[in-house]
Design a protein around this motif. Sequence first.
Motif, PDB file in Angstrom:
ATOM      1  N   GLN A  92       1.047  -1.144   0.531  1.00 44.38           N
ATOM      2  CA  GLN A  92       0.008   0.406  -0.052  1.00 44.38           C
ATOM      3  C   GLN A  92       0.710   0.871   0.066  1.00 44.38           C
ATOM      4  O   GLN A  92       1.601   1.615   0.979  1.00 44.38           O
ATOM      5  N   ILE A  93       0.984   2.119  -0.783  1.00 44.21           N
ATOM      6  CA  ILE A  93       1.227   3.361  -1.378  1.00 44.21           C
ATOM      7  C   ILE A  93       0.377   4.368  -1.036  1.00 44.21           C
ATOM      8  O   ILE A  93      -0.191   4.870  -1.975  1.00 44.21           O
ATOM      9  N   PRO A  94       0.700   5.477   0.134  1.00 45.97           N
ATOM     10  CA  PRO A  94      -0.171   6.703   0.479  1.00 45.97           C
ATOM     11  C   PRO A  94       0.359   8.043  -1.136  1.00 45.97           C
ATOM     12  O   PRO A  94       1.680   7.542  -1.472  1.00 45.97           O
ATOM     13  N   SER A  95      -0.451   8.752  -1.048  1.00 48.00           N
ATOM     14  CA  SER A  95      -0.507   9.592  -1.598  1.00 48.00           C
ATOM     15  C   SER A  95      -0.983  10.214  -1.258  1.00 48.00           C
ATOM     16  O   SER A  95      -2.003  10.593  -0.829  1.00 48.00           O
ATOM     17  N   GLU A  96      -1.209  11.917  -1.325  1.00 44.49           N
ATOM     18  CA  GLU A  96      -2.290  12.943  -0.885  1.00 44.49           C
ATOM     19  C   GLU A  96      -2.213  14.229  -2.033  1.00 44.49           C
ATOM     20  O   GLU A  96      -1.289  14.687  -2.752  1.00 44.49           O
ATOM     21  N   ILE A  97      -3.420  14.337  -2.722  1.00 45.56           N
ATOM     22  CA  ILE A  97      -3.600  15.909  -2.902  1.00 45.56           C
ATOM     23  C   ILE A  97      -4.201  17.512  -2.267  1.00 45.56           C
ATOM     24  O   ILE A  97      -5.398  17.050  -1.185  1.00 45.56           O
ATOM     25  N   ARG A  98      -3.049  18.172  -2.212  1.00 45.99           N
ATOM     26  CA  ARG A  98      -3.402  19.268  -1.420  1.00 45.99           C
ATOM     27  C   ARG A  98      -3.665  20.833  -2.031  1.00 45.99           C
ATOM     28  O   ARG A  98      -3.150  20.447  -2.752  1.00 45.99           O
ATOM     29  N   LYS A  99      -4.652  21.263  -1.131  1.00 47.73           N
ATOM     30  CA  LYS A  99      -5.176  22.638  -2.660  1.00 47.73           C
ATOM     31  C   LYS A  99      -4.711  23.742  -1.573  1.00 47.73           C
ATOM     32  O   LYS A  99      -4.751  23.680  -0.299  1.00 47.73           O
ATOM     33  N   ASP A 100      -4.107  24.525  -2.417  1.00 44.44           N
ATOM     34  CA  ASP A 100      -3.186  25.609  -1.492  1.00 44.44           C
ATOM     35  C   ASP A 100      -4.681  26.741  -0.924  1.00 44.44           C
ATOM     36  O   ASP A 100      -6.043  27.280  -1.813  1.00 44.44           O
ATOM     37  N   PRO A 101      -4.488  26.822   0.015  1.00 44.31           N
ATOM     38  CA  PRO A 101      -5.954  27.575   0.700  1.00 44.31           C
ATOM     39  C   PRO A 101      -6.123  28.988   0.432  1.00 44.31           C
ATOM     40  O   PRO A 101      -7.468  29.649   0.499  1.00 44.31           O
ATOM     41  N   LEU A 102      -5.364  29.545  -0.606  1.00 38.21           N
ATOM     42  CA  LEU A 102      -5.279  30.826  -1.136  1.00 38.21           C
ATOM     43  C   LEU A 102      -5.710  30.693  -2.504  1.00 38.21           C
ATOM     44  O   LEU A 102      -7.304  30.652  -2.996  1.00 38.21           O
ATOM     45  N   THR A 103      -5.596  30.156  -3.216  1.00 41.94           N
ATOM     46  CA  THR A 103      -5.655  30.282  -4.645  1.00 41.94           C
ATOM     47  C   THR A 103      -6.950  28.302  -5.690  1.00 41.94           C
ATOM     48  O   THR A 103      -7.027  28.444  -6.577  1.00 41.94           O
ATOM     49  N   GLY A 104      -6.422  27.902  -4.963  1.00 39.88           N
ATOM     50  CA  GLY A 104      -6.690  26.997  -4.722  1.00 39.88           C
ATOM     51  C   GLY A 104      -6.457  25.605  -5.083  1.00 39.88           C
ATOM     52  O   GLY A 104      -6.530  24.259  -6.565  1.00 39.88           O
ATOM     53  N   ARG A 105      -5.100  25.929  -6.486  1.00 39.22           N
ATOM     54  CA  ARG A 105      -4.011  25.618  -7.123  1.00 39.22           C
ATOM     55  C   ARG A 105      -3.086  23.852  -6.265  1.00 39.22           C
ATOM     56  O   ARG A 105      -3.318  23.884  -5.157  1.00 39.22           O
ATOM     57  N   THR A 106      -3.221  22.875  -6.907  1.00 35.28           N
ATOM     58  CA  THR A 106      -3.352  21.526  -6.273  1.00 35.28           C
ATOM     59  C   THR A 106      -1.355  21.353  -6.457  1.00 35.28           C
ATOM     60  O   THR A 106      -1.020  20.824  -7.489  1.00 35.28           O
ATOM     61  N   ALA A 107      -1.226  20.431  -5.523  1.00 37.99           N
ATOM     62  CA  ALA A 107      -0.074  19.569  -5.707  1.00 37.99           C
ATOM     63  C   ALA A 107      -0.306  18.650  -5.271  1.00 37.99           C
ATOM     64  O   ALA A 107      -0.844  18.148  -3.759  1.00 37.99           O
ATOM     65  N   ARG A 108       0.540  17.454  -5.696  1.00 37.71           N
ATOM     66  CA  ARG A 108       0.839  16.491  -5.469  1.00 37.71           C
ATOM     67  C   ARG A 108       1.909  16.047  -4.223  1.00 37.71           C
ATOM     68  O   ARG A 108       3.088  16.364  -4.217  1.00 37.71           O
ATOM     69  N   ILE A 109       1.522  15.684  -2.711  1.00 40.39           N
ATOM     70  CA  ILE A 109       2.253  14.772  -2.793  1.00 40.39           C
ATOM     71  C   ILE A 109       2.157  13.011  -2.007  1.00 40.39           C
ATOM     72  O   ILE A 109       1.922  12.304  -2.341  1.00 40.39           O
ATOM     73  N   CYS A 110       3.794  12.850  -3.022  1.00 40.39           N
ATOM     74  CA  CYS A 110       3.743  11.674  -3.404  1.00 40.39           C
ATOM     75  C   CYS A 110       4.549  11.274  -3.424  1.00 40.39           C
ATOM     76  O   CYS A 110       6.035  12.179  -3.447  1.00 40.39           O
ATOM     77  N   HIS A 111       5.282   9.273  -4.223  1.00 44.63           N
ATOM     78  CA  HIS A 111       6.801   8.874  -4.326  1.00 44.63           C
ATOM     79  C   HIS A 111       8.018   9.153  -3.835  1.00 44.63           C
ATOM     80  O   HIS A 111       9.039   9.822  -3.356  1.00 44.63           O
ATOM     81  N   PHE A 112       7.300   9.287  -2.478  1.00 44.78           N
ATOM     82  CA  PHE A 112       8.169   9.128  -0.669  1.00 44.78           C
ATOM     83  C   PHE A 112       9.391   8.755  -1.345  1.00 44.78           C
ATOM     84  O   PHE A 112       9.672   7.774  -1.902  1.00 44.78           O
TER      85      PHE A 112
END
Length: 342
Positions: free
Chosen positions: A23-43
């Motif tokens: 099981q490999i986790p990942s996360e999609i985060r949303k910038d609290p101002l613009t809504g731009r998304t960033a992926r936290i992954c490939h640890f």
Amino acid sequence: MQFESEKKETIMLNPMQENKRRQIPSEIRKDPLTGRTARICHFMKLEWEKPDFEKLTAGTEKYCPFCPEKVMNITPLFPGEIIPEGRLILDDMVLFPNIAPYDCLSSVAVMGAKHYIPMTEIKPELIAKGFELAMMFFKILEKIKHPESVYHMVNWNYMPPSGSSIIHPHLQIFSTKSAPNLVRQELEAAKVYMEKNKSCFWDDLVKAETEKGERFLGKTGRTTWMTNYAPMGVAGDVLAVVEGVRSTLELTKEDIADLASGLAKAMAAYDKIGIYSFNMNFFTGAIQDDFARFHLLFSPRTFFNQALGTPDVGAGQKLFNETVCMAYPEEINKMLKPDFEK
């Protein structure tokens, strides 16, 4: 203040371990101002091997246009109506027009006579002096009431992984009425936020991050430092927000010294994990933008494969504008914090 994220999980079978489920986790985060998304992954372990700097920099001074024996002879000059002397000089630093301009008021500031300065030897005093030279340029443009004197920017690409083609430390400095994409998006979103919440997003962000503590790094003067919730870089970013300052022109000498001090701490911290290159940008509002706060973003740069020269920007970021970070910003914060507590 909303810090939104969507946690995901990939399931795969490992044939080397009798098809054991992994099981490999990942996360999609949303910038609290613009809504731009960033992926936290490939640890992965944030640890890189530095190159042989002597080999990397050897001979580059021979063709460097920024070294003392060349800079005053081959670099261009501003027309007299902008800078009568053609160039601005502050001790051994020189500012002149960018031969490959991004805008009509695009300049380069050479940060002193020394051709190569290792990241850990870039002192706060050097950074502050470079920023002061930029401020001299901006104040001249404001004084002559140049129509492009609206958003005053400083960009810093340090060493080849950052996109810099010249080893000699230098800043790219420009003033424009056309805000770059992310600056424009942030300003538009911050204006909507203030209209909706009757408060400044950046003030609320500083308060929330300081109270939460997970990404808070420290404070120098009226500047708050934190790791970025939705990072732009593969090894995270360091974000600095200056209290009460809407635009670059409102920065005081003390603010500049504080920004320089924090940047030196960020450099020292990232050096410990083998990163030796970075991008740094000013983000600013116009002088009347009460919803804006001056902030800068420091983003380390590296190669995914040093031998092949594989950059840390792939199709996702280049074409989708979707960033990827290899570790949680909260974990990166723990790595950086000791240097900010010194």
